[in-house]
Scaffold this active site. Structure first.
Site, PDB file in Angstrom:
ATOM      1  N   TYR A 118       7.465   5.061  -1.383  1.00  0.00           N
ATOM      2  CA  TYR A 118       8.909   4.851  -1.455  1.00  0.00           C
ATOM      3  C   TYR A 118       9.236   3.737  -2.431  1.00  0.00           C
ATOM      4  O   TYR A 118       8.755   2.612  -2.286  1.00  0.00           O
ATOM      5  CB  TYR A 118       9.423   4.504  -0.062  1.00  0.00           C
ATOM      6  CG  TYR A 118      10.923   4.525   0.106  1.00  0.00           C
ATOM      7  CD1 TYR A 118      11.612   5.722   0.181  1.00  0.00           C
ATOM      8  CD2 TYR A 118      11.647   3.342   0.221  1.00  0.00           C
ATOM      9  CE1 TYR A 118      12.985   5.754   0.370  1.00  0.00           C
ATOM     10  CE2 TYR A 118      13.030   3.358   0.411  1.00  0.00           C
ATOM     11  CZ  TYR A 118      13.690   4.572   0.479  1.00  0.00           C
ATOM     12  OH  TYR A 118      15.058   4.590   0.661  1.00  0.00           O
ATOM     13  N   SER A 139       2.030   6.382   2.313  1.00  0.00           N
ATOM     14  CA  SER A 139       3.371   6.092   2.808  1.00  0.00           C
ATOM     15  C   SER A 139       4.289   7.272   2.497  1.00  0.00           C
ATOM     16  O   SER A 139       4.046   8.371   2.969  1.00  0.00           O
ATOM     17  CB  SER A 139       3.885   4.775   2.224  1.00  0.00           C
ATOM     18  OG  SER A 139       5.074   4.386   2.860  1.00  0.00           O
ATOM     19  N   GLN A 140       5.338   7.079   1.695  1.00  0.00           N
ATOM     20  CA  GLN A 140       6.122   8.235   1.275  1.00  0.00           C
ATOM     21  C   GLN A 140       5.212   9.255   0.613  1.00  0.00           C
ATOM     22  O   GLN A 140       5.371  10.466   0.799  1.00  0.00           O
ATOM     23  CB  GLN A 140       7.230   7.832   0.311  1.00  0.00           C
ATOM     24  CG  GLN A 140       8.030   9.023  -0.215  1.00  0.00           C
ATOM     25  CD  GLN A 140       9.029   8.617  -1.285  1.00  0.00           C
ATOM     26  OE1 GLN A 140      10.200   8.484  -1.019  1.00  0.00           O
ATOM     27  NE2 GLN A 140       8.543   8.407  -2.502  1.00  0.00           N
ATOM     28  N   ASP A 187      -0.056  -1.209  11.339  1.00  0.00           N
ATOM     29  CA  ASP A 187       1.048  -0.733  10.500  1.00  0.00           C
ATOM     30  C   ASP A 187       2.342  -0.747  11.299  1.00  0.00           C
ATOM     31  O   ASP A 187       2.500   0.000  12.270  1.00  0.00           O
ATOM     32  CB  ASP A 187       0.746   0.684  10.014  1.00  0.00           C
ATOM     33  CG  ASP A 187       1.731   1.186   8.973  1.00  0.00           C
ATOM     34  OD1 ASP A 187       2.775   0.538   8.775  1.00  0.00           O
ATOM     35  OD2 ASP A 187       1.447   2.225   8.356  1.00  0.00           O
ATOM     36  N   HIS A 242       0.177  -1.493   6.585  1.00  0.00           N
ATOM     37  CA  HIS A 242       0.740  -0.333   5.893  1.00  0.00           C
ATOM     38  C   HIS A 242       0.014  -0.137   4.565  1.00  0.00           C
ATOM     39  O   HIS A 242       0.559  -0.366   3.483  1.00  0.00           O
ATOM     40  CB  HIS A 242       2.239  -0.515   5.687  1.00  0.00           C
ATOM     41  CG  HIS A 242       2.925   0.733   5.207  1.00  0.00           C
ATOM     42  ND1 HIS A 242       2.825   1.933   5.882  1.00  0.00           N
ATOM     43  CD2 HIS A 242       3.708   0.975   4.123  1.00  0.00           C
ATOM     44  CE1 HIS A 242       3.525   2.848   5.228  1.00  0.00           C
ATOM     45  NE2 HIS A 242       4.055   2.295   4.169  1.00  0.00           N
TER      46      HIS A 242
END
Length: 552
Positions: free
Chosen positions: A344, A427-428, A514, A543
């Site tokens: 992201y 992540s994204q 996370d 994360h």
């Protein structure tokens, strides 16, 4: 948060807080009586400063008992622990900077996942009188502020003689089997005195519910080691946070750790709407009508004797231009290919796609990311809300189709072995990996999502402060839609609903610490995958996952 100095409370629970930036805020003599109060350890978005990004200051005044002076001087001063700060900080004690982590604008560098510990020289302490700690924070986006424990002042050195660790036999701290479990810890006393005190331990679920608390009196002789277990009965599948402290009159040490219990039994069934499959079939038909207009520009300055590197451009859904970077081995032949997709707000750069001498690497920047902002650029924050009013216009409809177009591009290259095309991202990028493997399930041979985003939204907004806070503003303050409407739209993009469509082998990784994409949402998607699958869990990772994942 327990705020102690060798058993004596010195830091108040509430600190002073002010948005903006002024160098005078660091001064010992500055009058902060007109400032608001805030509790460190929780992001400022949850304390009345929703959607605020930029500079802010924390200040707190306190007394350090003169009785600690001799001990502090003996061991080299005091240490202030500030947990983690999103994104960067400069920390001042009595007006003097004692440390900084990350970098401030204009060339800011985040250090949001780094624990802060700074030394306070004993000769800088006003023993028995007023002392002031001031923390300058810059947040570039998303959550901000001092958000993680421990937050405390300790006598420097003493705590280092207490080695306090979790002692699970499971290396990844994933427990399976009976729901009646033991939480083990180990204490090694390297201090010159016996530790006579207590161990306290608190267990909290990933939803913030307190599961158990314990207190056990202990005596650990100097130079010895002892193990202790704390029983928890009938624990449910999920992930848990533990705060443990060993404390005596001489020294104390707090540790934080996480563990999981039977994560593959976490129940969060797919809940696609009746027209889910047709929705995505229509999106793919619409994409097929867009002329891709592939362009490749060789970048000689980036090429090596082993690889040629190209800037790639193509057209995607809505005729939006998207770009990426391609690395192809110079030696003629057919090669497997990996498409990497971005996190992201992040940008994939050419140096990210070197997968070795015998693999084609392709880094795709989806719309609104990196060098793909020419036609679609909602910006950050706000990207995740863009077009949310209608599932047909929601930003991730185009983003998921950008990934499909990226696979189209790889399949168009004569150098690509189309039987061996994979996708990966974090992540994204982890969510995009799920979506790409699902929506291109006859073309993807393997997929490797890391700490995946965009999953199990109704639970996600309960276990993490962001992105739920942006949606709360959208629904409850701006009144643009109801929660029912929001969750209806998001269901089409929830990777747990796309997961059953995946046919390729899947390898997922997650970090037990996370708090951006907590493990509950990772496994909500993972548990709905029916193809061959496996996962790696890293107990000390947040994360992001360590390099070991890419090696293993």
């Amino acid at each position: 948060t327990v705020l102690l100095c060798q058993g004596q409370a010195v830091l108040p629970e509430k600190w002073k807080f002010q948005k903006g930036d002024n160098p005078e805020y660091a001064s010992l003599s500055f009058d902060d009586s007109g400032w608001a109060t805030i509790v460190p350890g929780t992001v400022w978005e949850q304390q009345g400063y929703n959607m605020y990004d930029g500079f802010a200051w924390y200040r707190v005044s306190f007394t350090i008992p003169a009785s600690l002076k001799k001990e502090a001087k003996q061991y080299g001063g005091l240490e202030v622990h500030l947990g983690k700060i999103d994104d960067s900080d400069e920390t001042f004690f009595n007006g003097v900077m004692i440390g900084a982590t990350g970098k401030m604008p204009p060339k800011d560098v985040t250090a949001w996942d780094t624990q802060r510990s700074y030394t306070i020289p004993s000769d800088k302490v006003n023993w028995g009188g007023k002392n002031t700690l001031a923390v300058r924070v810059f947040d570039s986006g998303g959550n901000g502020g001092i958000y993680f424990s421990p937050i405390e002042i300790t006598t420097k050195g003493i705590a280092d003689f207490i080695v306090f660790t979790p002692a699970f036999k499971e290396e990844d701290r994933i427990i399976k089997g009976s729901p009646d479990i033991e939480i083990p810890v180990r204490v090694k006393n390297e201090f010159k005195k016996d530790i006579i005190g207590a161990i306290t331990l608190k267990v909290v679920s990933d939803f913030g519910d307190e599961i158990a608390t314990f207190k056990k009196d202990v005596k650990i002789k100097k130079g010895t080691e002892a193990s202790f277990s704390f029983p928890v009965k009938n624990i449910a599948p999920g992930f848990y946070k533990v705060t443990a402290r060993v404390q005596s009159t001489s020294a104390s040490r707090e540790i934080l750790f996480n563990f999981g219990y039977e994560p593959e039994k976490i129940a969060s069934p797919a809940d696609p709407r009746p027209d889910f499959n047709e929705f995505w079939a229509a999106a793919k038909r619409e994409l097929a009508q867009v002329d891709p207009q592939y362009k490749m520009v060789k970048k000689d300055s980036l090429c090596t004797p082993e690889h040629n590197v190209y800037l790639v451009e193509m057209r995607s859904l809505g005729n939006a231009r998207i770009r990426g970077w391609l690395q192809v081995p110079v030696k003629p032949g057919k090669y497997p290919a990996i498409m990497q997709v971005p996190g992201y707000s992040s940008t994939i750069m050419p140096e990210y796609i070197n997968y070795g001498d015998d693999i084609i690497g392709f880094g795709l920047n989806i719309r609104g990311h990196g060098n793909s902002k020419a036609d679609v650029n909602p910006g950050f924050p706000g990207y995740i809300l863009s077009g949310l009013e209608n599932k047909e216009t929601y930003i991730y409809r185009g983003a998921y189709m950008d990934c499909a177009r990226g696979i189209d591009f790889l399949f168009s290259l004569p150098e690509v072995d189309t039987t061996r095309v994979g996708v990966e991202g974090g992540s994204q990028g982890g969510a995009l990996t799920f979506a790409t493997a699902a929506l291109n399930n006859t073309r993807i041979a393997a997929c490797a999502p890391q700490v995946p985003f965009l999953s199990d939204f109704q639970h996600y907004f309960k276990v993490a402060s962001w992105p739920g806070n942006e949606f709360t503003t959208y629904v409850e303050q701006e009144h643009k839609q109801t929660w029912e409407q929001v969750f209806n739209t998001l269901s089409y993009f929830d990777i747990k609903n796309l997961a059953p469509m995946i046919k390729a082998p899947l390898l997922m990784s997650c970090g037990l610490r996370d708090d951006v994409c907590p493990n509950h949402i990772n496994f909500a998607a993972y548990n709905n995958v029916h193809s061959p699958k496996a996962y790696f869990a890293y107990p000390e990772a947040g994360h992001g996952v360590p390099q070991a994942f890419y090696i293993e």
